[in-house]
Design a protein around this motif. Structure first.
Motif, PDB file in Angstrom:
ATOM      1  N   ILE A  53       0.979  -1.107   0.190  1.00 24.73           N
ATOM      2  CA  ILE A  53       0.021   0.105  -0.130  1.00 24.73           C
ATOM      3  C   ILE A  53       0.940   1.059  -0.056  1.00 24.73           C
ATOM      4  CG2 ILE A  53      -1.754   1.229   1.475  1.00 24.73           C
ATOM      5  CD1 ILE A  53      -2.498  -1.484   2.545  1.00 24.73           C
ATOM      6  N   LYS A  54       0.419   2.273  -0.766  1.00 26.43           N
ATOM      7  CA  LYS A  54       1.431   3.480  -0.791  1.00 26.43           C
ATOM      8  C   LYS A  54       0.834   4.387   0.296  1.00 26.43           C
ATOM      9  CE  LYS A  54       2.526   3.307  -5.588  1.00 26.43           C
ATOM     10  NZ  LYS A  54       2.325   4.196  -6.921  1.00 26.43           N
TER      11      LYS A  54
ATOM     12  N   CYS B   9       0.632   7.513   0.645  1.00 24.41           N
ATOM     13  CA  CYS B   9      -0.373   8.419  -0.057  1.00 24.41           C
ATOM     14  C   CYS B   9      -1.538   8.233  -0.228  1.00 24.41           C
ATOM     15  CB  CYS B   9       0.342   9.118  -1.170  1.00 24.41           C
ATOM     16  SG  CYS B   9       0.688   8.157  -2.658  1.00 24.41           S
ATOM     17  N   GLN B  10      -2.163   6.922  -0.398  1.00 20.87           N
ATOM     18  CA  GLN B  10      -3.139   6.564  -0.958  1.00 20.87           C
ATOM     19  C   GLN B  10      -4.564   6.686   0.174  1.00 20.87           C
ATOM     20  OE1 GLN B  10      -2.435   2.323  -1.830  1.00 20.87           O
ATOM     21  NE2 GLN B  10      -3.220   2.892  -3.916  1.00 20.87           N
ATOM     22  N   THR B  11      -5.630   7.000  -0.047  1.00 16.08           N
ATOM     23  CA  THR B  11      -6.582   7.139   0.591  1.00 16.08           C
ATOM     24  C   THR B  11      -7.377   5.717   0.949  1.00 16.08           C
ATOM     25  OG1 THR B  11      -8.142   7.277  -1.170  1.00 16.08           O
ATOM     26  CG2 THR B  11      -7.399   9.408  -0.435  1.00 16.08           C
TER      27      THR B  11
ATOM     28  N   GLU C  21      -8.830   4.113  -2.075  1.00 17.98           N
ATOM     29  CA  GLU C  21      -8.014   3.674  -2.871  1.00 17.98           C
ATOM     30  C   GLU C  21      -7.329   2.192  -2.548  1.00 17.98           C
ATOM     31  OE1 GLU C  21      -6.349   7.878  -4.908  1.00 17.98           O
ATOM     32  OE2 GLU C  21      -5.457   7.044  -3.187  1.00 17.98           O
ATOM     33  N   PHE C  22      -7.012   1.947  -1.282  1.00 21.92           N
ATOM     34  CA  PHE C  22      -6.200   0.973  -0.875  1.00 21.92           C
ATOM     35  C   PHE C  22      -7.217  -0.134  -0.492  1.00 21.92           C
ATOM     36  CE2 PHE C  22      -5.444   3.377   2.813  1.00 21.92           C
ATOM     37  CZ  PHE C  22      -6.234   2.747   3.910  1.00 21.92           C
TER      38      PHE C  22
END
Length: 280
Positions: free
Chosen positions: A76-77, A79-81, A84-85
Protein backbone atom coordinates in the motif's frame (compact mmCIF):
# COMPACT_ATOMS: atom_id res chain seq x y z
CA UNK A 1 -5.77 -56.79 34.71
CA UNK A 2 -6.37 -54.15 32.05
CA UNK A 3 -3.94 -51.85 33.88
CA UNK A 4 -1.24 -54.54 33.68
CA UNK A 5 -1.85 -54.93 29.94
CA UNK A 6 -1.62 -51.18 29.46
CA UNK A 7 1.63 -51.04 31.42
CA UNK A 8 2.99 -53.98 29.44
CA UNK A 9 2.03 -52.33 26.16
CA UNK A 10 3.73 -49.11 27.21
CA UNK A 11 6.91 -50.95 28.14
CA UNK A 12 6.81 -52.77 24.82
CA UNK A 13 6.42 -49.50 22.91
CA UNK A 14 9.23 -47.85 24.86
CA UNK A 15 11.39 -50.90 24.31
CA UNK A 16 10.86 -50.74 20.57
CA UNK A 17 11.63 -47.03 20.52
CA UNK A 18 14.78 -47.51 22.61
CA UNK A 19 15.88 -50.32 20.33
CA UNK A 20 15.28 -48.16 17.26
CA UNK A 21 17.69 -45.54 18.63
CA UNK A 22 20.18 -47.99 20.11
CA UNK A 23 22.57 -47.01 17.31
CA UNK A 24 23.27 -43.37 18.07
CA UNK A 25 23.03 -41.31 14.84
CA UNK A 26 26.25 -39.55 13.86
CA UNK A 27 24.61 -36.87 11.72
CA UNK A 28 21.28 -35.41 10.72
CA UNK A 29 20.81 -37.77 7.78
CA UNK A 30 21.26 -40.83 9.99
CA UNK A 31 18.73 -39.38 12.44
CA UNK A 32 16.21 -38.91 9.63
CA UNK A 33 16.78 -42.47 8.45
CA UNK A 34 16.14 -43.77 11.98
CA UNK A 35 12.94 -41.75 12.19
CA UNK A 36 11.74 -43.12 8.85
CA UNK A 37 12.56 -46.62 10.02
CA UNK A 38 10.52 -45.94 13.18
CA UNK A 39 7.66 -44.88 10.91
CA UNK A 40 7.94 -48.12 8.92
CA UNK A 41 7.84 -50.02 12.22
CA UNK A 42 4.66 -48.09 13.14
CA UNK A 43 6.28 -46.23 16.03
CA UNK A 44 5.48 -42.91 14.33
CA UNK A 45 2.51 -42.16 12.13
CA UNK A 46 2.92 -40.27 8.84
CA UNK A 47 1.82 -36.93 10.27
CA UNK A 48 4.20 -37.12 13.23
CA UNK A 49 7.07 -38.12 10.95
CA UNK A 50 6.38 -35.20 8.62
CA UNK A 51 6.38 -32.74 11.55
CA UNK A 52 9.64 -34.10 12.97
CA UNK A 53 11.26 -34.05 9.53
CA UNK A 54 10.12 -30.48 9.02
CA UNK A 55 11.48 -29.39 12.41
CA UNK A 56 14.86 -30.93 11.65
CA UNK A 57 15.15 -29.69 8.09
CA UNK A 58 13.99 -26.14 8.81
CA UNK A 59 17.50 -25.34 10.07
CA UNK A 60 18.82 -26.02 6.55
CA UNK A 61 16.51 -23.47 4.92
CA UNK A 62 17.09 -19.75 4.50
CA UNK A 63 14.56 -16.96 4.24
CA UNK A 64 15.13 -16.72 0.46
CA UNK A 65 13.88 -20.32 0.12
CA UNK A 66 10.34 -19.57 1.31
CA UNK A 67 9.78 -15.81 1.05
CA UNK A 68 7.04 -14.24 -1.03
CA UNK A 69 9.13 -12.65 -3.83
CA UNK A 70 9.13 -8.94 -4.56
CA UNK A 71 7.11 -9.44 -7.77
CA UNK A 72 4.20 -10.91 -5.75
CA UNK A 73 4.14 -8.39 -2.89
CA UNK A 74 0.86 -6.63 -2.23
CA UNK A 75 1.80 -3.26 -0.79
CA UNK A 76 0.00 0.00 0.00
CA UNK A 77 1.28 3.47 -0.78
CA UNK A 78 1.39 5.86 2.15
CA UNK A 79 -0.28 8.58 0.08
CA UNK A 80 -3.34 6.47 -0.77
CA UNK A 81 -6.79 7.11 0.67
CA UNK A 82 -8.93 4.30 2.16
CA UNK A 83 -11.07 4.30 -0.99
CA UNK A 84 -7.91 3.65 -3.02
CA UNK A 85 -6.29 0.89 -0.96
CA UNK A 86 -9.29 -0.92 0.59
CA UNK A 87 -10.22 -2.81 -2.62
CA UNK A 88 -6.75 -4.38 -2.72
CA UNK A 89 -6.98 -5.35 0.95
CA UNK A 90 -10.42 -6.90 0.51
CA UNK A 91 -9.27 -8.81 -2.58
CA UNK A 92 -6.06 -10.16 -1.01
CA UNK A 93 -7.64 -10.88 2.40
CA UNK A 94 -4.30 -10.82 4.21
CA UNK A 95 -3.88 -9.58 7.77
CA UNK A 96 -0.73 -7.44 7.23
CA UNK A 97 0.53 -5.22 4.43
CA UNK A 98 3.81 -3.36 3.91
CA UNK A 99 3.28 0.36 3.40
CA UNK A 100 5.74 2.11 1.10
CA UNK A 101 6.72 5.67 0.32
CA UNK A 102 8.21 6.67 -3.03
CA UNK A 103 9.06 3.11 -4.12
CA UNK A 104 8.79 -0.51 -3.03
CA UNK A 105 12.27 -0.22 -1.52
CA UNK A 106 11.01 2.53 0.78
CA UNK A 107 9.05 0.50 3.36
CA UNK A 108 7.96 2.84 6.13
CA UNK A 109 5.84 0.47 8.20
CA UNK A 110 3.27 -2.32 8.33
CA UNK A 111 -0.49 -1.90 8.29
CA UNK A 112 -2.63 -4.40 10.19
CA UNK A 113 -5.99 -4.89 8.55
CA UNK A 114 -7.69 -4.99 11.95
CA UNK A 115 -6.50 -1.44 12.63
CA UNK A 116 -8.84 -0.29 9.86
CA UNK A 117 -11.94 -1.47 11.69
CA UNK A 118 -12.61 1.97 13.26
CA UNK A 119 -13.19 3.25 9.70
CA UNK A 120 -16.38 1.22 9.69
CA UNK A 121 -17.71 2.87 12.83
CA UNK A 122 -17.34 6.51 11.89
CA UNK A 123 -16.97 8.69 8.86
CA UNK A 124 -13.41 9.83 8.33
CA UNK A 125 -12.58 13.08 6.61
CA UNK A 126 -10.12 12.17 3.87
CA UNK A 127 -8.53 15.57 4.25
CA UNK A 128 -7.34 14.70 7.77
CA UNK A 129 -6.86 10.94 7.32
CA UNK A 130 -3.20 9.97 7.67
CA UNK A 131 -2.30 6.35 7.02
CA UNK A 132 1.12 6.82 8.63
CA UNK A 133 -0.58 7.30 12.02
CA UNK A 134 -1.87 3.69 11.86
CA UNK A 135 1.39 1.93 10.98
CA UNK A 136 3.35 -0.55 13.07
CA UNK A 137 7.17 -0.65 12.82
CA UNK A 138 8.51 -2.90 10.07
CA UNK A 139 11.04 -5.64 10.78
CA UNK A 140 13.81 -6.26 8.23
CA UNK A 141 15.78 -9.48 7.76
CA UNK A 142 18.43 -10.56 5.22
CA UNK A 143 17.72 -13.22 2.60
CA UNK A 144 20.39 -15.46 4.12
CA UNK A 145 18.89 -15.71 7.63
CA UNK A 146 18.22 -19.28 8.73
CA UNK A 147 14.57 -20.13 9.32
CA UNK A 148 15.17 -21.59 12.77
CA UNK A 149 16.83 -18.32 13.83
CA UNK A 150 14.02 -16.27 12.29
CA UNK A 151 11.37 -18.32 14.08
CA UNK A 152 13.14 -17.75 17.39
CA UNK A 153 13.23 -13.99 16.71
CA UNK A 154 9.57 -13.93 15.69
CA UNK A 155 8.63 -15.56 18.98
CA UNK A 156 10.91 -13.35 21.09
CA UNK A 157 9.77 -10.08 19.49
CA UNK A 158 6.12 -11.07 18.96
CA UNK A 159 6.40 -10.27 15.25
CA UNK A 160 4.46 -12.05 12.53
CA UNK A 161 5.96 -10.57 9.37
CA UNK A 162 9.36 -9.34 8.20
CA UNK A 163 10.54 -7.51 5.07
CA UNK A 164 13.34 -9.41 3.33
CA UNK A 165 16.31 -7.34 2.18
CA UNK A 166 18.83 -8.35 -0.47
CA UNK A 167 22.59 -7.75 -0.35
CA UNK A 168 22.20 -4.28 -1.85
CA UNK A 169 19.61 -3.13 0.68
CA UNK A 170 16.64 -3.42 -1.66
CA UNK A 171 13.39 -5.22 -0.86
CA UNK A 172 13.58 -8.83 -2.06
CA UNK A 173 10.26 -10.01 -0.62
CA UNK A 174 8.55 -10.71 2.67
CA UNK A 175 8.20 -13.64 5.04
CA UNK A 176 5.65 -14.40 7.76
CA UNK A 177 5.68 -16.62 10.79
CA UNK A 178 3.05 -18.76 9.04
CA UNK A 179 5.50 -19.33 6.17
CA UNK A 180 8.07 -20.67 8.63
CA UNK A 181 5.61 -22.83 10.57
CA UNK A 182 4.33 -24.36 7.33
CA UNK A 183 7.78 -25.83 6.77
CA UNK A 184 7.29 -27.77 10.02
CA UNK A 185 3.60 -28.62 10.29
CA UNK A 186 2.40 -28.28 6.70
CA UNK A 187 -0.06 -25.80 5.24
CA UNK A 188 -1.96 -23.74 7.78
CA UNK A 189 -3.15 -20.81 5.63
CA UNK A 190 -6.77 -20.77 4.50
CA UNK A 191 -5.61 -19.63 1.06
CA UNK A 192 -4.09 -23.10 0.55
CA UNK A 193 -7.37 -24.87 1.20
CA UNK A 194 -8.95 -26.34 -1.92
CA UNK A 195 -12.62 -27.27 -1.97
CA UNK A 196 -13.32 -30.99 -1.94
CA UNK A 197 -15.03 -30.84 -5.33
CA UNK A 198 -12.26 -28.75 -6.88
CA UNK A 199 -8.75 -29.61 -8.03
CA UNK A 200 -7.30 -26.15 -8.68
CA UNK A 201 -7.60 -22.92 -6.69
CA UNK A 202 -6.34 -19.53 -7.97
CA UNK A 203 -4.52 -17.29 -5.46
CA UNK A 204 -4.56 -13.47 -5.40
CA UNK A 205 -0.83 -13.48 -6.24
CA UNK A 206 -1.46 -15.17 -9.59
CA UNK A 207 -0.24 -18.56 -8.37
CA UNK A 208 -2.45 -21.64 -8.04
CA UNK A 209 -2.87 -24.37 -5.44
CA UNK A 210 -3.18 -27.71 -7.24
CA UNK A 211 -4.11 -31.07 -5.79
CA UNK A 212 -1.67 -33.78 -6.81
CA UNK A 213 -4.63 -36.01 -7.70
CA UNK A 214 -5.75 -33.54 -10.39
CA UNK A 215 -6.21 -35.53 -13.63
CA UNK A 216 -3.83 -34.41 -16.37
CA UNK A 217 -6.76 -33.87 -18.76
CA UNK A 218 -8.45 -31.55 -16.22
CA UNK A 219 -5.17 -29.65 -15.79
CA UNK A 220 -4.81 -29.31 -19.57
CA UNK A 221 -8.35 -28.02 -19.89
CA UNK A 222 -7.92 -25.46 -17.10
CA UNK A 223 -4.55 -24.08 -18.26
CA UNK A 224 -4.97 -24.81 -22.00
CA UNK A 225 -1.83 -26.96 -21.98
CA UNK A 226 -1.02 -30.17 -23.82
CA UNK A 227 0.73 -32.45 -21.32
CA UNK A 228 0.58 -36.10 -22.36
CA UNK A 229 -2.22 -38.08 -20.73
CA UNK A 230 -0.61 -41.36 -21.78
CA UNK A 231 2.47 -41.13 -19.54
CA UNK A 232 0.76 -39.98 -16.32
CA UNK A 233 -2.85 -39.92 -15.11
CA UNK A 234 -2.41 -37.18 -12.50
CA UNK A 235 -0.43 -33.96 -11.99
CA UNK A 236 1.27 -35.62 -9.03
CA UNK A 237 2.60 -38.32 -11.35
CA UNK A 238 3.71 -35.69 -13.85
CA UNK A 239 5.62 -33.80 -11.16
CA UNK A 240 7.21 -36.92 -9.67
CA UNK A 241 8.32 -37.90 -13.17
CA UNK A 242 10.04 -34.52 -13.49
CA UNK A 243 11.77 -34.89 -10.13
CA UNK A 244 12.82 -38.48 -10.79
CA UNK A 245 12.25 -39.26 -7.11
CA UNK A 246 9.64 -38.81 -4.38
CA UNK A 247 10.05 -35.12 -3.54
CA UNK A 248 9.92 -33.62 -0.08
CA UNK A 249 8.07 -30.51 1.00
CA UNK A 250 9.34 -27.25 -0.54
CA UNK A 251 11.23 -28.92 -3.42
CA UNK A 252 10.58 -27.26 -6.78
CA UNK A 253 10.69 -28.34 -10.40
CA UNK A 254 9.88 -26.62 -13.69
CA UNK A 255 7.71 -28.28 -16.32
CA UNK A 256 6.91 -26.35 -19.48
CA UNK A 257 5.80 -22.84 -18.52
CA UNK A 258 5.18 -23.69 -14.86
CA UNK A 259 7.13 -23.99 -11.63
CA UNK A 260 5.74 -26.55 -9.17
CA UNK A 261 6.57 -26.38 -5.45
CA UNK A 262 5.63 -29.24 -3.16
CA UNK A 263 3.45 -27.95 -0.31
CA UNK A 264 2.46 -31.26 1.23
CA UNK A 265 3.91 -34.75 0.85
CA UNK A 266 4.52 -37.81 2.97
CA UNK A 267 6.80 -40.81 2.65
CA UNK A 268 4.60 -42.34 -0.06
CA UNK A 269 3.19 -39.62 -2.30
CA UNK A 270 2.71 -35.93 -3.03
CA UNK A 271 -0.55 -34.34 -1.86
CA UNK A 272 -0.55 -30.62 -2.65
CA UNK A 273 1.38 -28.34 -5.03
CA UNK A 274 1.81 -24.63 -5.57
CA UNK A 275 2.02 -23.68 -9.23
CA UNK A 276 3.66 -20.49 -10.49
CA UNK A 277 3.24 -19.57 -14.18
CA UNK A 278 6.64 -18.59 -15.57
CA UNK A 279 5.34 -16.72 -18.60
CA UNK A 280 3.47 -13.91 -16.81
Amino acid sequence: MSEDRSSSGQKSWLGKLTQAFAHEPKNRQELLELLREAHQNKLLDSEALAIVEGAIQVADLQVRDIMVPRSQLISIKACQTPQEFLPAIIDAAHSRYPVVGESLDDVIGVLLAKDLLPLLLKQHDEAVFNLKDMLRPATFVPESKRLNVLLREFRANHNHMAIVIDEYGGVAGLVTIEDVLEQIVGDIEDEHDVEEDSYIKPLPSGDFIVKALTPVDAFNEFFETHFSEDDFDTVGGLVMGSFGHLPKRNETTEIGDFRFRVLNADSRRVHLLRLTPLSR
